[in-house]
Design a protein around this motif. Structure first.
Motif, PDB file in Angstrom:
ATOM      1  N   ILE A  62       0.871  -1.307  -0.023  1.00 48.63           N
ATOM      2  CA  ILE A  62      -0.023  -0.091  -0.042  1.00 48.63           C
ATOM      3  C   ILE A  62       1.003   1.227   0.026  1.00 48.63           C
ATOM      4  O   ILE A  62       1.677   1.531   1.047  1.00 48.63           O
ATOM      5  CB  ILE A  62      -0.883  -0.183   1.147  1.00 48.63           C
ATOM      6  N   LEU A  63       0.947   2.083  -1.176  1.00 48.74           N
ATOM      7  CA  LEU A  63       1.989   3.267  -1.216  1.00 48.74           C
ATOM      8  C   LEU A  63       1.791   4.071  -0.116  1.00 48.74           C
ATOM      9  O   LEU A  63       2.934   4.630   0.476  1.00 48.74           O
ATOM     10  CB  LEU A  63       1.308   3.739  -2.545  1.00 48.74           C
ATOM     11  N   SER A  64       0.664   4.325   0.460  1.00 48.48           N
ATOM     12  CA  SER A  64       0.622   5.456   1.586  1.00 48.48           C
ATOM     13  C   SER A  64       0.813   5.025   2.721  1.00 48.48           C
ATOM     14  O   SER A  64       1.128   5.733   3.731  1.00 48.48           O
ATOM     15  CB  SER A  64      -0.689   6.156   1.162  1.00 48.48           C
ATOM     16  N   TYR A  65       0.937   3.681   3.046  1.00 48.07           N
ATOM     17  CA  TYR A  65       1.012   3.286   4.503  1.00 48.07           C
ATOM     18  C   TYR A  65       2.000   2.216   4.823  1.00 48.07           C
ATOM     19  O   TYR A  65       2.132   1.849   6.016  1.00 48.07           O
ATOM     20  CB  TYR A  65      -0.251   2.796   4.918  1.00 48.07           C
ATOM     21  N   CYS A  66       2.614   1.764   3.874  1.00 50.50           N
ATOM     22  CA  CYS A  66       3.542   0.565   3.999  1.00 50.50           C
ATOM     23  C   CYS A  66       4.657   1.099   4.976  1.00 50.50           C
ATOM     24  O   CYS A  66       5.255   2.241   4.661  1.00 50.50           O
ATOM     25  CB  CYS A  66       4.203   0.013   2.847  1.00 50.50           C
TER      26      CYS A  66
ATOM     27  N   GLY B 143       5.309  -2.459  11.856  1.00 52.49           N
ATOM     28  CA  GLY B 143       4.143  -2.914  11.284  1.00 52.49           C
ATOM     29  C   GLY B 143       3.110  -1.901  11.103  1.00 52.49           C
ATOM     30  O   GLY B 143       3.339  -0.682  11.476  1.00 52.49           O
ATOM     31  N   ASP B 144       2.080  -2.299  10.459  1.00 54.69           N
ATOM     32  CA  ASP B 144       0.987  -1.390  10.035  1.00 54.69           C
ATOM     33  C   ASP B 144      -0.141  -1.456  11.031  1.00 54.69           C
ATOM     34  O   ASP B 144      -0.476  -2.538  11.523  1.00 54.69           O
ATOM     35  CB  ASP B 144       0.342  -1.344   8.629  1.00 54.69           C
TER      36      ASP B 144
ATOM     37  N   ALA C 247      -5.983   3.444   5.201  1.00 64.43           N
ATOM     38  CA  ALA C 247      -5.191   3.923   3.974  1.00 64.43           C
ATOM     39  C   ALA C 247      -6.188   3.848   2.572  1.00 64.43           C
ATOM     40  O   ALA C 247      -7.107   3.235   2.681  1.00 64.43           O
ATOM     41  CB  ALA C 247      -3.743   3.614   3.721  1.00 64.43           C
ATOM     42  N   ARG C 248      -5.758   4.554   1.450  1.00 64.70           N
ATOM     43  CA  ARG C 248      -6.250   4.410   0.256  1.00 64.70           C
ATOM     44  C   ARG C 248      -6.275   2.907  -0.204  1.00 64.70           C
ATOM     45  O   ARG C 248      -5.251   2.367  -0.108  1.00 64.70           O
ATOM     46  CB  ARG C 248      -5.952   5.407  -0.485  1.00 64.70           C
TER      47      ARG C 248
END
Length: 257
Positions: A5-9, A141-142, A175-176
């Motif tokens: 996930i681009l925005s949250y990794c 981690g997320d 995230a998106r």
């Protein structure tokens, strides 16, 4: 098996999911040692155990996963298997700070719905459980849960060459949503050695912002039941506001029981 996930990794992952193809590593429940999922299925009652370690660097952060355990079990012959993966993550920053903790627990299943001649197709959903806010702040981690729904295909070009492709939709709690993709080529040079090459990346749903990594590796069969897996990757293109992947190295022992 083994995973953006681009925005949250977070920098720690690849491997923790195919979800972090973008920022660093491989997807735990993908097709180790690559990020691209494959449609292969275990026999009913057969176990696959992968004990892995990885090291990656992105921006001013170095990330290590030692160990990363990935376990799969065949449920229905030629049709269905289930899997789980869990990494222990170490973070090192250039400012001298460091931390370690368990990363995101992932569970998944794979249903091969087409296996005819040279072509195989499979659906392989993965669910990643978020870590605590404190651990997410550390970068191990997320915080939010993530659902990944990949469709994987394999085509046997000839006895020595095969191609694998994957297209996945990833939905994150915090995230998106994103699209993920991978294209991998495998070449069997002997009955034991298989060379691997891959492009893998992800994009936002508008296809305005994307990342792309390139990876190469091998699968060496010590015996029918024990394989050694290796790959190394670097970033070719990064999404806005993301650090470019300097390197990601993965090594694992794979047992079939």
């Amino acid at each position: 098996m083994d995973v953006s996930i681009l925005s949250y990794c977070k920098p720690y992952h690849r491997y923790t999911l195919a979800l972090c193809i973008l920022s660093a590593s491989l997807p735990a429940l993908a097709g180790p040692p690559l990020a691209t999922e494959d449609p292969g299925i275990l026999g009913a009652g057969e176990w696959e155990v992968i004990a892995a370690t990885s090291a990656s660097s992105s921006g001013n952060v170095d990330t290590y996963q030692v160990p990363m355990l990935d376990i799969s079990l065949g449920i229905i012959e030629d049709k269905l298997q289930i899997a789980a993966a869990y990494p222990y993550v170490y973070i090192d920053s250039d400012d001298g700070s460091s931390d370690s903790e368990f990363g995101n627990l992932e569970i998944g299943a794979k249903w091969r719905f087409w296996n005819e001649g040279k072509l195989q197709l499979a659906l392989a959903p993965v669910y990643s459980f978020g870590v605590t806010r404190a651990n997410a702040i550390k970068g191990v981690g997320d915080e939010g849960d993530v659902a990944l729904i990949p469709v994987a295909a394999e085509y046997q070009l000839d006895p020595a060459w095969r191609i694998n492709t994957m297209l996945a939709y990833a939905s994150a709690e915090n995230a998106r949503d994103q699209w993920e993709y991978g294209v991998a080529l495998a070449h069997s040079i002997t009955s034991r050695w298989e060379l691997l090459f891959e492009f893998a990346g992800a994009s936002d749903t508008d296809f305005n912002d994307d990342s792309l990594n390139v990876r190469a590796g091998f699968d060496f069969a010590l015996s029918d039941r024990l394989h050694l897996l290796f790959s190394a990757a670097t970033g070719l293109r990064e999404a806005r506001d993301e650090n470019e992947l300097d390197y990601d190295v993965y090594f694992a022992a794979q047992w079939f029981l």
